[in-house]
Design a protein around this motif. Structure first.
Motif, mmCIF file in Angstrom:
data_model
loop_
_atom_site.group_PDB
_atom_site.id
_atom_site.type_symbol
_atom_site.label_atom_id
_atom_site.label_comp_id
_atom_site.label_asym_id
_atom_site.label_seq_id
_atom_site.Cartn_x
_atom_site.Cartn_y
_atom_site.Cartn_z
ATOM 1 N N ASP A 25 86.710 -57.403 2.503
ATOM 2 C CA ASP A 25 86.407 -58.422 3.510
ATOM 3 C C ASP A 25 84.988 -58.960 3.407
ATOM 4 O O ASP A 25 84.689 -60.014 3.978
ATOM 5 N N ILE A 26 84.103 -58.267 2.725
ATOM 6 C CA ILE A 26 82.701 -58.673 2.672
ATOM 7 C C ILE A 26 82.550 -59.939 1.825
ATOM 8 O O ILE A 26 82.946 -59.964 0.669
ATOM 9 N N GLU A 27 81.986 -60.993 2.430
ATOM 10 C CA GLU A 27 81.714 -62.230 1.688
ATOM 11 C C GLU A 27 80.396 -62.113 0.934
ATOM 12 O O GLU A 27 80.297 -62.483 -0.222
ATOM 13 N N TYR A 28 79.370 -61.617 1.600
ATOM 14 C CA TYR A 28 78.085 -61.313 0.975
ATOM 15 C C TYR A 28 77.242 -60.543 1.981
ATOM 16 O O TYR A 28 77.578 -60.458 3.163
ATOM 17 N N ILE A 29 76.162 -59.957 1.500
ATOM 18 C CA ILE A 29 75.240 -59.200 2.340
ATOM 19 C C ILE A 29 73.863 -59.813 2.150
ATOM 20 O O ILE A 29 73.418 -59.999 1.016
ATOM 21 N N GLU A 30 73.224 -60.121 3.268
ATOM 22 C CA GLU A 30 71.909 -60.740 3.222
ATOM 23 C C GLU A 30 70.876 -59.801 3.839
ATOM 24 O O GLU A 30 71.084 -59.265 4.926
ATOM 25 N N GLY A 31 69.776 -59.589 3.144
ATOM 26 C CA GLY A 31 68.710 -58.733 3.639
ATOM 27 C C GLY A 31 67.737 -59.492 4.515
ATOM 28 O O GLY A 31 67.331 -60.604 4.194
ATOM 29 N N MET A 79 69.339 -51.058 7.794
ATOM 30 C CA MET A 79 69.476 -50.379 6.514
ATOM 31 C C MET A 79 68.776 -51.210 5.456
ATOM 32 O O MET A 79 68.682 -52.423 5.587
ATOM 33 N N THR A 80 68.303 -50.566 4.421
ATOM 34 C CA THR A 80 67.669 -51.305 3.334
ATOM 35 C C THR A 80 68.719 -51.749 2.321
ATOM 36 O O THR A 80 69.824 -51.202 2.264
ATOM 37 N N MET A 81 68.358 -52.725 1.511
ATOM 38 C CA MET A 81 69.251 -53.186 0.439
ATOM 39 C C MET A 81 69.560 -52.028 -0.512
ATOM 40 O O MET A 81 70.695 -51.857 -0.938
ATOM 41 N N LYS A 82 68.548 -51.241 -0.844
ATOM 42 C CA LYS A 82 68.726 -50.120 -1.765
ATOM 43 C C LYS A 82 69.744 -49.118 -1.213
ATOM 44 O O LYS A 82 70.637 -48.675 -1.938
ATOM 45 N N ASN A 83 69.641 -48.786 0.078
ATOM 46 C CA ASN A 83 70.591 -47.850 0.681
ATOM 47 C C ASN A 83 72.006 -48.403 0.687
ATOM 48 O O ASN A 83 72.969 -47.679 0.447
ATOM 49 N N MET A 84 72.149 -49.697 0.961
ATOM 50 C CA MET A 84 73.480 -50.305 0.965
ATOM 51 C C MET A 84 74.069 -50.300 -0.439
ATOM 52 O O MET A 84 75.243 -49.990 -0.624
ATOM 53 N N LEU A 85 73.263 -50.619 -1.438
ATOM 54 C CA LEU A 85 73.755 -50.619 -2.824
ATOM 55 C C LEU A 85 74.266 -49.247 -3.235
ATOM 56 O O LEU A 85 75.235 -49.135 -3.982
ATOM 57 N N GLU A 86 73.626 -48.188 -2.744
ATOM 58 C CA GLU A 86 74.075 -46.824 -3.058
ATOM 59 C C GLU A 86 75.430 -46.523 -2.449
ATOM 60 O O GLU A 86 76.182 -45.716 -2.987
ATOM 61 N N GLN A 89 80.798 -51.442 -9.649
ATOM 62 C CA GLN A 89 81.631 -52.331 -10.447
ATOM 63 C C GLN A 89 82.142 -53.514 -9.630
ATOM 64 O O GLN A 89 82.596 -54.501 -10.188
ATOM 65 N N LYS A 90 82.038 -53.446 -8.292
ATOM 66 C CA LYS A 90 82.523 -54.541 -7.437
ATOM 67 C C LYS A 90 81.410 -55.373 -6.822
ATOM 68 O O LYS A 90 81.640 -56.513 -6.442
ATOM 69 N N PHE A 91 80.217 -54.800 -6.685
ATOM 70 C CA PHE A 91 79.114 -55.478 -6.016
ATOM 71 C C PHE A 91 77.893 -55.527 -6.914
ATOM 72 O O PHE A 91 77.688 -54.636 -7.733
ATOM 73 N N PHE A 109 69.952 -60.672 -1.444
ATOM 74 C CA PHE A 109 71.409 -60.835 -1.448
ATOM 75 C C PHE A 109 72.129 -59.831 -2.339
ATOM 76 O O PHE A 109 71.707 -59.577 -3.468
ATOM 77 N N ILE A 110 73.247 -59.319 -1.812
ATOM 78 C CA ILE A 110 74.222 -58.534 -2.569
ATOM 79 C C ILE A 110 75.537 -59.298 -2.449
ATOM 80 O O ILE A 110 75.900 -59.730 -1.346
#
Length: 105
Positions: free
Chosen positions: A21-27, A46-53, A58-60, A67-68
């Protein structure tokens, strides 16, 4: 059936977000705006780094300092700009190589 979810703390509540469902993530400084179709964005401390973890690599992909994006939601890419759900998201120069390697797979 494998359903991918990400549990995220939103205003002192634990919210289940379906990854598809995620369209994008903006910091936004120490907060993230998780944009979902048809509803208001969720804001998480939350930080971008924590969200990326938390997200499957392979999907994000992180494409900019702020932006992620989910790779399967990308509609098109033109001149280092990604188009997702009517939004233009810039590709930062320091993230460009990694993004284009993942996107071309």
């Amino acid at each position: 059936v494998n359903i991918d979810i990400c549990l995220t703390v939103i205003v002192y509540s634990l919210v289940k977000v379906m990854l598809d469902d995620i369209e994008y993530i903006e910091g936004l400084d120490d907060y993230l705006k998780i944009c979902l179709p048809g509803r208001r964005p969720l804001v998480a401390r939350m930080t971008m780094k924590n969200m990326l973890e938390k997200l499957p690599g392979q999907k994000f992909c992180r494409v900019h300092r702020s932006f992620i994006v989910p790779l399967d939601r990308i509609e098109k890419v033109r001149n280092k700009v990604i188009f997702i759900a009517g939004r233009e998201i810039p590709v930062g120069s320091s993230y460009e190589k990694d993004f284009f390697e993942k996107y071309s797979e």
